[in-house]
Design a protein around this motif. Structure first.
Motif, PDB file in Angstrom:
ATOM      1  N   GLY A   1       4.844  -8.404  -4.042  1.00 21.66           N
ATOM      2  CA  GLY A   1       5.537  -8.028  -5.277  1.00 21.66           C
ATOM      3  C   GLY A   1       4.986  -8.837  -6.438  1.00 21.66           C
ATOM      4  O   GLY A   1       4.540  -8.306  -7.432  1.00 21.66           O
ATOM      5  N   GLY A   2       4.926 -10.122  -6.263  1.00 17.23           N
ATOM      6  CA  GLY A   2       4.515 -11.012  -7.354  1.00 17.23           C
ATOM      7  C   GLY A   2       3.096 -10.705  -7.808  1.00 17.23           C
ATOM      8  O   GLY A   2       2.813 -10.655  -8.990  1.00 17.23           O
ATOM      9  N   THR A   3       2.236 -10.403  -6.860  1.00 14.01           N
ATOM     10  CA  THR A   3       0.824 -10.225  -7.246  1.00 14.01           C
ATOM     11  C   THR A   3       0.678  -9.062  -8.212  1.00 14.01           C
ATOM     12  O   THR A   3       0.001  -9.175  -9.220  1.00 14.01           O
ATOM     13  N   ILE A   4       1.342  -7.955  -7.888  1.00 16.37           N
ATOM     14  CA  ILE A   4       1.191  -6.793  -8.786  1.00 16.37           C
ATOM     15  C   ILE A   4       1.626  -7.192 -10.177  1.00 16.37           C
ATOM     16  O   ILE A   4       0.938  -6.947 -11.174  1.00 16.37           O
ATOM     17  N   LEU A   5       2.759  -7.877 -10.219  1.00 12.92           N
ATOM     18  CA  LEU A   5       3.279  -8.264 -11.533  1.00 12.92           C
ATOM     19  C   LEU A   5       2.263  -9.153 -12.248  1.00 12.92           C
ATOM     20  O   LEU A   5       1.832  -8.859 -13.366  1.00 12.92           O
ATOM     21  N   ALA A   6       1.823 -10.176 -11.542  1.00 16.95           N
ATOM     22  CA  ALA A   6       0.901 -11.140 -12.179  1.00 16.95           C
ATOM     23  C   ALA A   6      -0.347 -10.400 -12.646  1.00 16.95           C
ATOM     24  O   ALA A   6      -0.750 -10.494 -13.813  1.00 16.95           O
TER      25      ALA A   6
ATOM     26  N   GLY B   1      -0.681  -7.333 -13.271  1.00 15.27           N
ATOM     27  CA  GLY B   1      -0.352  -6.423 -14.371  1.00 15.27           C
ATOM     28  C   GLY B   1      -0.340  -7.169 -15.688  1.00 15.27           C
ATOM     29  O   GLY B   1      -0.971  -6.762 -16.672  1.00 15.27           O
ATOM     30  N   VAL B   2       0.320  -8.326 -15.680  1.00 10.90           N
ATOM     31  CA  VAL B   2       0.411  -9.105 -16.934  1.00 10.90           C
ATOM     32  C   VAL B   2      -0.984  -9.506 -17.386  1.00 10.90           C
ATOM     33  O   VAL B   2      -1.392  -9.284 -18.535  1.00 10.90           O
TER      34      VAL B   2
END
Lengths: 421, 220, 366, 145
Positions: free
Chosen positions: C322-327, C329-330
């Motif tokens: 989950g975190g990786t996609i977010l990171a 993405g940012v």
């Protein structure tokens, strides 16, 4: 004296790149369906006329300078560059074999507006000095003499007197404050003088106040055909100035294709601001009058008629039903070509192809698509609303010795007007 | 990476992280490269709005008009078959749904395995036919670049490796599953830098096209 | 004749085992080795003449689960005989002797049968470059003990996932620097009997095979006997028809679970796990994990402790995604934004310095 | 997508577990073995411990085979029950160890299971065993129990 160089061409291409271009080149999957919609490929069978291939110069500039990935590759020298030789080679693809008819834009599965990109790519071609001689000559004449064919007002004056004597009606000139400023195209003045007579009679019949303008009578825009916004802006400015000087509320683009696109759609963006008046194609005006009941006609054309929609009018401007309403007013044996309206096939002469002598064989080849359509329906006569289309149909049909006369719709309406009491 | 289990765990672990990161980063960069440049204002008086026709084209452009269908039936039919097949397998195969649920937090009911298996087989055949068509059709041959064949290859590899893994043709299974996951990761990594971006930019391109035609009063 | 050099046949007859008893023993051994019953005569002939190898059993970082599993092996008569026959000379849990006496027995056995005894190891051991102090017996580090024992061994059998692949001690973060036996033993044949614990029958099966044919069974790439590890749990699972139809239990007590449907969605690692649980089953054929309604953990595969949650399906990535996609993405937004802004500036610049085309420039071209 | 349940694609599962377990395939294998036995006299032995039986499969199989008229027990290293099933020539041999735990379960398709036959090696020592009983210490012949 500055001159047209590759560098200026690239700068022109860069200036044309926007969001849609980026979206289009990001989406093209090289499926080749645009070729199936291009009369030049369909009739020649030569894959080099595939529409998306025509805009390769624009794609290369976008790829190597407008994407992070492309920029990276180009610093490593891995992207294909745009060279002068390439532009020279592409001249035939982007001009001779493209009438900017927009059919490829209509069928592209991923939604690429290839016609718009051809228009943008031509900006680069002109700025780098790679435009066809015929179009350059037309543009120079249009700017220096006011008409791409060098037509002067005095020639038009002769025609005006002739119309006034034969119809007994007045052709208003330079009348301020009227409803409509009518524009003409040199092709009509020279080849189809009956257009001026027709609108004179119709407007008188319908009680429409209109005028011509000595300041600017030319509606066509060689800048749009060659694909250069500087020339195009200058020519459109003349129309706007004439309209503003006469204080008219509406301007009528004549029976022409690209003139309408030039004034109606590109004009405001060329001069950078909206017009203080509205712009209509003559067919739109006639249909409005018909709908308002201000056109009374009698008698019907009984022979089998079919219609060719100019691309700039139907597919690229949405004027489709109007000409059919008018047609049904005066013809009771009207049969549609199989693919018509927004799917109409191009006659092959638009987008500057007709002014480009070198493109003659290709123009004729493309016409075979229209020929096939006509043979499918085998009409007695063809009706259309654009001088270039009309010339192309007449020359093409004659080339294949098919005895099918071609008539202008406005002229046909005028023939059926009920005489005023 | 010496033995199959290590390989599988590598593909499901760090390699997946990298693939997702590169995919998300690259794709977002590409989308921004479209939106930030945007369009110049259009001063011409519109005949109709842009939003309606734009959205309309996003859907109608999937269905070929009769003329295009008659002149390029292969493209339309086979293109539809393998695109729909690929999506059915990707979005309705139960193991994939578990993957989606782990990524997005929600998923939806799937199709029974034999149905998805049949769809995969059909998709594979259609993909091979598409390659043959690209190699033989004059237009496609002329406009195809190396990228087209690389992208075809990776797409085919993903579906094929999945099919072989499901049928346990390659042994041991961790190797087969690892190969499938790795090919999907390569697909994700390649996506932002090749024509695979069309998965996301087609909607945008179609909207722009539809808006431009719609503004001029033509339903495209 | 000391117990060591008596043949198995003589030893059995000495115990008053009739010929039928011997045949039964061979049938059970064949079944244990997952060999077809038609092999029984060949096994009988081989067992008749088999020499009784001495066996040294070394336990390092292990939980005695494997020994527990062996002693619970459901064929005590066979186990008695084998263990009796193979004269287990050293097993610090099972043997009575302890301390110096135990070590003396081991050294004596190793000296006497140098080059021919079978070394069985369970549990992983701290590698050469980690602190040997983590695991010692009688002051001797496991590593030294192993290397010394391997010296005279004919073959090494690593029993349990710990000995075979490092198991729990080697799982992340692996504080003791544990390694598997095959990481250290390069010059002697190693048989891995992975599983946590391994199926009891598999341990005795491998011993029986070595005893019967005097050589190692056919091994897979992880040095595991193919007879037991050749096929995956998934291939032998009685619930496989449900997988093939796409009928899955969605939770542990839903209609699917009660109907005995496939446990793929509940994290079953059967498809990627090779072991004999599905046929030999556990607790003398009573049941096995999937039959009891619990997904297979994949315990016979390397690094199964680090292969993600036991209840996450096989197709689910193991990282914290989950975190990786977010990171990503940012970062994508920032990088993309920067590039796009740059491009926009460039476009504006281009538009600004686009030099208009003049008529006379065009005229030059005519 | 919740409408997906509406799609009439259902995997049918025979309600009766007997139809989907592994019992029936084994019966077919027995049938082939019987054909071989009748044609060539070749006997076959199927080791059931390596068959992936689900719950109840084994009971269904043994029930399917039924019981015949011969039942025997061999006491060697624990009991081994041997009985002919309802189908002549098809025998069930159930090896158990001293604690009664099952060692192996075989189906033997033969005229008589191998384990029941008197073994030639035992015959070799039979004479000596009988002699030992006949004159244990040169006294009158006494048969030991």
């Amino acid at each position: 004296m500055s001159e047209l160089t590759l560098e200026r061409g690239l700068a022109a291409l860069r200036a044309e790149i926007d969001g849609p271009v980026a979206a289009f080149f990001s989406s093209c999957v090289h499926c080749g369906i645009c070729a199936t919609a291009c009369p030049f490929y369909v009739e020649t069978g030569d894959p080099k006329y595939t529409p998306i291939l025509k805009v390769e110069p624009l794609r290369r500039v976008w790829k190597s300078e407008f994407t992070l990935w492309g920029r990276l590759l180009s610093t490593l020298g891995l992207t294909k560059k745009v060279t002068d030789e390439m532009l020279a080679e592409w001249e035939e693809l982007i001009y001779d074999s493209c009438s900017m008819c927009g059919r490829c834009s209509l069928v592209c599965p991923v939604g690429n507006d290839i016609q718009a990109m051809v228009r943008k790519t031509r900006e680069g071609m002109v700025a780098s000095g790679h435009a066809p001689e015929g179009l350059i000559a037309a543009s120079v004449r249009a700017i220096q003499t006011g008409s791409p064919m060098g037509l002067q007002w005095k020639t038009l004056q002769v025609q005006i007197e002739h119309v006034q004597s034969s119809t007994g009606l007045e052709v208003p000139v330079d009348k301020a404050g009227v409803d409509y400023l009518a524009m003409l195209s040199s092709m009509e003045v020279i080849n189809f003088p009956e257009y001026l007579e027709a609108i004179t009679k119709i407007f008188d019949h319908a009680g429409v106040t209109w005028t011509l303008s000595t300041q600017c009578f030319e509606a066509t825009n060689a800048g749009i055909q060659i694909g250069n916004k500087d020339v195009a802006a200058l020519l459109v400015q003349r129309v706007v100035d004439a309209a503003v000087k006469l204080g008219v509320k509406n301007v009528i683009s004549p029976e022409c294709g690209h003139a309408y696109t030039a004034i109606r759609w590109e004009g405001p963006n060329l001069i950078g601001k909206p017009y203080p008046f509205k712009v209509f194609h003559i067919i739109e005006v006639l249909d409005e009058l018909r709908a308002a009941g201000r056109i009374k006609t009698e008698g019907m054309e009984t022979d089998r008629l079919s219609m060719h929609d100019p691309c700039n009018l139907a597919r690229k401007s949405g004027v489709i039903d109007q000409q059919r309403n008018l047609m049904n007013l005066v013809a009771d044996n009207f049969v549609e070509l199989k693919e018509h309206g927004k799917y109409q096939w191009c006659c092959g002469a638009g987008g500057g192809v007709s002014s480009n002598e070198r493109a003659e064989p290709l123009k004729l080849a493309a016409f075979k698509r229209k020929k096939a359509q006509i043979e499918e329906v085998s009409p007695a006569r063809m009706v259309t609303m654009c001088a270039t289309c009309r010339t192309q149909l007449e020359e093409g049909l004659e080339e294949f010795n098919m005895d099918i006369p071609v008539v202008g719709l406005t002229e046909m309406i005028a023939d059926h007007l009920v005489e005023k009491a | 990476m010496s033995d199959p289990m290590d390989f599988l765990l590598w593909t499901k672990g760090p390699a997946f992280e990298w693939a997702i990161a590169i995919f998300a980063l690259g794709l977002l960069a590409r989308l921004l490269e479209i939106f930030v440049i945007g369009r110049r204002p259009n001063y011409a008086e519109p005949r109709a709005g842009e939003w309606g026709p734009g959205m309309r084209t996003v859907f109608t452009r999937s269905i070929a008009d009769p003329g295009t269908f008659k002149s390029a039936p292969f493209n339309v039919v086979v293109g539809w078959i393998w695109h729909v097949g690929f999506l059915i397998v990707l979005l309705l195969f139960i193991p994939h749904l578990e993957l989606i649920k782990s990524l997005l937090g929600f998923a939806w009911p799937g199709l029974p395995n034999p149905v998805v298996d049949l769809v995969t087989a059909v998709t594979l055949v259609a993909l091979v036919a598409t390659l043959v068509h690209r190699l033989t059709h004059p237009v496609k041959k002329r406009i195809s670049t190396v990228e087209d064949y690389v992208v075809w290859g990776i797409t085919f590899l993903v579906v094929l490796s999945g099919y072989l893994a499901y049928h346990r043709v390659i042994n041991p299974y961790p190797l087969a599953l690892g190969l499938h996951i790795l090919s999907a990761e390569i697909f994700l990594i390649l996506l932002p830098f090749t024509k695979l971006t069309h998965i996301f930019t087609t909607v945008i391109a179609r909207w722009y096209n539809g808006a431009s035609f719609g503004r001029r009063g033509v339903a495209s | 004749m000391t117990k060591a050099n008596k043949t198995l046949g003589e030893s059995l007859r000495e115990h008053g085992v009739s010929r039928r008893g011997f045949l039964k023993f061979c049938a059970a051994t064949a079944s244990m080795m997952a060999l077809p019953p038609s092999m029984v005569p060949a096994i009988a002939a081989a067992l008749e003449k088999a020499r009784r190898p001495s066996v040294i059993w070394l336990s390092f970082q292990e939980c005695t689960g494997c020994t527990e599993s062996l002693t619970r092996s459901h064929s005590p008569t066979v186990e008695d005989l084998i263990l009796d026959v193979i004269s287990l000379d050293y097993h610090h849990t099972l043997q009575a002797a302890s301390g110096d006496a135990a070590e003396a027995a081991r050294e004596q056995a190793m000296k006497e049968n140098h080059g021919s005894y079978l070394l069985i190891v369970d549990g992983s051991l701290p590698g050469p470059d980690s602190n040997p102090g983590y695991s010692t017996i009688a002051g001797i580090s496991n590593y030294d003990l192993l290397m010394e024992a391997v010296e005279g061994a004919a073959a090494v059998v690593a029993v349990g996932t710990c000995a075979a692949f490092g198991g729990l001690p080697a799982a992340n973060p692996n504080p003791t620097g544990a390694v598997s036996v095959m990481d250290l033993v390069k010059d002697k044949p190693v048989i891995n009997v992975s599983g946590c614990p391994p199926v009891p029958m598999v341990i005795t099966g491998v011993l029986a095979h070595y005893l019967t044919f005097g050589k190692l069974p056919e091994l897979d790439q992880y040095h595991r006997p193919k007879a037991f590890f050749g096929q995956s749990i998934h291939d032998r699972c009685y619930r496989r028809p449900f997988y093939d139809k796409g009928l899955f239990a969605e939770s542990f007590d839903d209609e699917g679970a009660k109907a005995g449907w496939c446990l793929y969605r509940l994290g079953c690692k059967g498809p990627s796990t090779y072991n004999a649980c599905a046929t030999m089953r556990w607790n003398s054929g009573t049941s096995w994990p999937v039959e009891s309604g619990h997904p297979c953990l994949g315990c016979s595969e390397p690094r199964f402790w680090d292969a993600g949650s036991f209840y996450a399906p096989l197709s689910v990535p193991t990282g914290a995604n989950g975190g990786t996609i977010l990171a990503a993405g940012v970062t994508g937004a920032i990088v993309g934004g920067a590039v796009a802004a740059l491009a926009r500036k460039q476009v504006k610049a281009e538009r600004a310095d686009r030099q208009p085309v003049t008529v006379d420039e065009l005229e030059q071209k005519l | 997508m919740t409408g997906l349940h509406g799609i009439p694609v259902r995997s049918e599962t025979p309600a009766d577990p007997a139809l989907r377990g592994n019992a029936i395939p084994i019966l077919h294998e027995v049938r082939h073995a019987l054909e071989r036995l009748i044609a060539t006299g070749e006997s076959t032995c199927i080791d059931l411990s390596s068959i992936p039986f689900g719950p109840g499969d084994e009971e269904r199989l043994t029930a399917g085979l039924g019981t015949g008229e011969v039942r025997a027990v061999i006491d060697a290293l624990g009991p081994t029950q041997v009985h002919e099933t309802a189908i002549p020539g098809v025998w069930l041999v159930d090896y158990h160890n001293a604690e009664g735990e099952r060692l192996a379960l075989h189906i033997e398709i033969a005229s008589i299971p191998e384990i029941l036959r008197t073994q030639p090696e035992d015959l070799a020592t039979a004479i000596a065993a009988l002699d030992a009983r006949l004159e244990p210490d040169q006294g009158a012949p006494r048969l030991q129990s």
